[in-house]
Enzyme design. Structure first.
Site, PDB file in Angstrom:
ATOM      1  N   LYS A 113       0.720  -1.171   0.066  1.00 54.82           N
ATOM      2  CA  LYS A 113       0.028   0.083  -0.013  1.00 54.82           C
ATOM      3  C   LYS A 113       0.786   1.294  -0.049  1.00 54.82           C
ATOM      4  O   LYS A 113       2.088   1.266   0.251  1.00 54.82           O
ATOM      5  CB  LYS A 113      -1.164   0.086   1.423  1.00 54.82           C
ATOM      6  N   ASP A 120      -1.798  -2.470   9.935  1.00 57.32           N
ATOM      7  CA  ASP A 120      -2.051  -2.509   8.259  1.00 57.32           C
ATOM      8  C   ASP A 120      -2.567  -3.872   7.799  1.00 57.32           C
ATOM      9  O   ASP A 120      -2.757  -3.848   6.650  1.00 57.32           O
ATOM     10  CB  ASP A 120      -0.668  -2.032   7.682  1.00 57.32           C
TER      11      ASP A 120
HETATM   12  O1  C5P Z   1       0.629  -2.213  14.123  1.00 56.07           O
HETATM   13  P1  C5P Z   1       2.056  -2.417  13.829  1.00 56.07           P
HETATM   14  O2  C5P Z   1       2.548  -3.665  14.455  1.00 56.07           O
HETATM   15  O3  C5P Z   1       2.263  -2.554  12.575  1.00 56.07           O
HETATM   16  O4  C5P Z   1       2.752  -1.126  14.347  1.00 56.07           O
HETATM   17  C1  C5P Z   1       4.285  -1.124  14.633  1.00 56.07           C
HETATM   18  C2  C5P Z   1       4.765   0.001  15.334  1.00 56.07           C
HETATM   19  O5  C5P Z   1       4.348   1.344  14.909  1.00 56.07           O
HETATM   20  C3  C5P Z   1       3.847  -0.125  16.768  1.00 56.07           C
HETATM   21  O6  C5P Z   1       4.333  -0.627  17.682  1.00 56.07           O
HETATM   22  C4  C5P Z   1       3.768   1.412  17.085  1.00 56.07           C
HETATM   23  O7  C5P Z   1       5.027   1.722  17.639  1.00 56.07           O
HETATM   24  C5  C5P Z   1       3.769   2.083  15.898  1.00 56.07           C
HETATM   25  N1  C5P Z   1       2.295   2.539  15.558  1.00 56.07           N
HETATM   26  C6  C5P Z   1       1.797   3.637  16.370  1.00 56.07           C
HETATM   27  N2  C5P Z   1       0.536   4.132  15.673  1.00 56.07           N
HETATM   28  C7  C5P Z   1      -0.141   3.287  14.832  1.00 56.07           C
HETATM   29  C8  C5P Z   1       0.458   2.373  14.101  1.00 56.07           C
HETATM   30  C9  C5P Z   1       1.567   1.934  14.565  1.00 56.07           C
HETATM   31  O8  C5P Z   1       2.240   4.215  17.175  1.00 56.07           O
HETATM   32  N3  C5P Z   1      -1.432   3.994  14.405  1.00 56.07           N
END
Ligand code: C5P
Length: 310
Positions: A10, A145
């Protein structure tokens, strides 16, 4: 028997970041668009866990893909086994082959695409008929995502990115420019927070809602497929911190704009960049110009389908 599924990467056409929540995530407002570069995951039952990785991304990145249970494809199988337990459903009894086309730590949700493809493939292999809404909930457990990679197309993302509303969109033409470096998403968010330490909560929270006018304008531009109009509406709060961490990104963005891209922007937490083009032909000539200047670039079309079998 093996089962194959693919899922798209994406770009975030728009990405606004609000305040930090109690769970450590940030409230966001995102317009996701799935692009025509896909990860492929093949899975089969096996006497022992095995994970093979190949693909067109650079060797150093291929070597860094986890080969153990921490890989999102194995975690996806585990999430399915937990939700639909049966003796033969064992995440450790699977062999995965991942064909990686999306750079690692690039801001284009390559790992999330692996997870989405794995959910679809493993559900088929284990003959679990998971309702789509339930699959979206399982996907959200694997990463912010992953639900979008499952859904594809174009969508408004809220919450931490997992609450999706589909948006209608005409195809868009992009050039994707990859970096040999990766960026850590948490570090990019932390850098943004440090810059905004003096902002109050109300100021931050107002960023994660659209006014009715903003939403109407962006929805219209997407629907009518008017890239010039859309170009003026795109933004990413994570671009400045990504450029702070990787200063050559700012140079690449300046180069892309000077070559005539309608818009150039870091995708998500970067360092992948997308250039918005007027047409397919414009995307091809921009891509050739970026390659001539030694950038890893390829053309892609926006509004690709979500995770699917085959
Ligand atoms: O959800 P995901 O594991 O992809 O997110 C990776 C990191 O990105 C999270 O641990 C966080 O530090 C950050 N993040 C965030 N806010 C979001 C998405 C991701 O702070 N909405």
């Amino acid at each position: 028997m093996s089962v194959v599924a693919t899922a798209p990467g994406k770009v975030n056409l728009l990405f606004r970041v609000g305040s930090t929540r109690d769970d450590g995530y940030h409230e966001v407002l995102s317009i996701y668009q799935a692009v025509s570069i896909r990860e492929q995951v093949r899975v089969r039952s096996s006497s022992s866990a095995r994970l093979l990785v190949s693909g067109s991304i650079i060797r150093e990145q291929l070597d860094r893909v986890p080969r153990d249970g921490s890989n999102l494809v194995v975690r996806a199988a585990q999430v399915l086994a937990d939700a639909y337990p049966a003796p033969e459903r064992d995440a450790q009894g699977l062999e995965f082959e991942i064909l990686k086309e999306i750079p690692l730590l690039g801001g284009m949700a390559g790992g999330s695409a692996d997870a989405a493809a794995a959910l679809v493939a493993v559900a088929k292999l284990w003959e679990i008929d998971v309702p789509r809404a339930e699959l979206q909930l399982l996907a959200a457990r694997l990463g912010s995502d992953v639900p979008f990679s499952l859904l594809g197309g174009t969508a408004l993302g809220q919450g931490r990115g997992e609450k999706l509303t589909e948006l209608e969109s005409s195809p868009l033409h992009f050039v994707l420019v990859f970096s040999t470096d990766g960026l850590s998403t948490p570090e990019v968010f932390r850098t943004l927070d440090a810059r905004r330490a003096t902002w109050d909560a109300a100021q931050l929270n107002s960023r994660t809602t659209f006014t009715a006018n903003e939403l109407a304008e962006i929805s219209d531009s997407l629907r009518s497929g008017n890239p010039e109009r859309l170009a003026g509406l795109l933004e990413n709060d994570l671009e400045a911190p990504a450029c702070e961490l990787l200063p050559q990104l700012a140079e690449t963005l300046t180069l892309a704009r000077s070559l005539g891209a309608l818009h150039a922007q870091v995708s998500g937490s970067g360092p992948s960049i997308f250039l918005l083009a007027e047409s397919e032909a414009h995307a091809s000539s921009l891509c050739a110009a970026m390659r001539q200047r030694n950038h890893r670039a390829l053309t892609a079309v926006g509004n690709a389908p979500g995770a699917q079998l085959g």
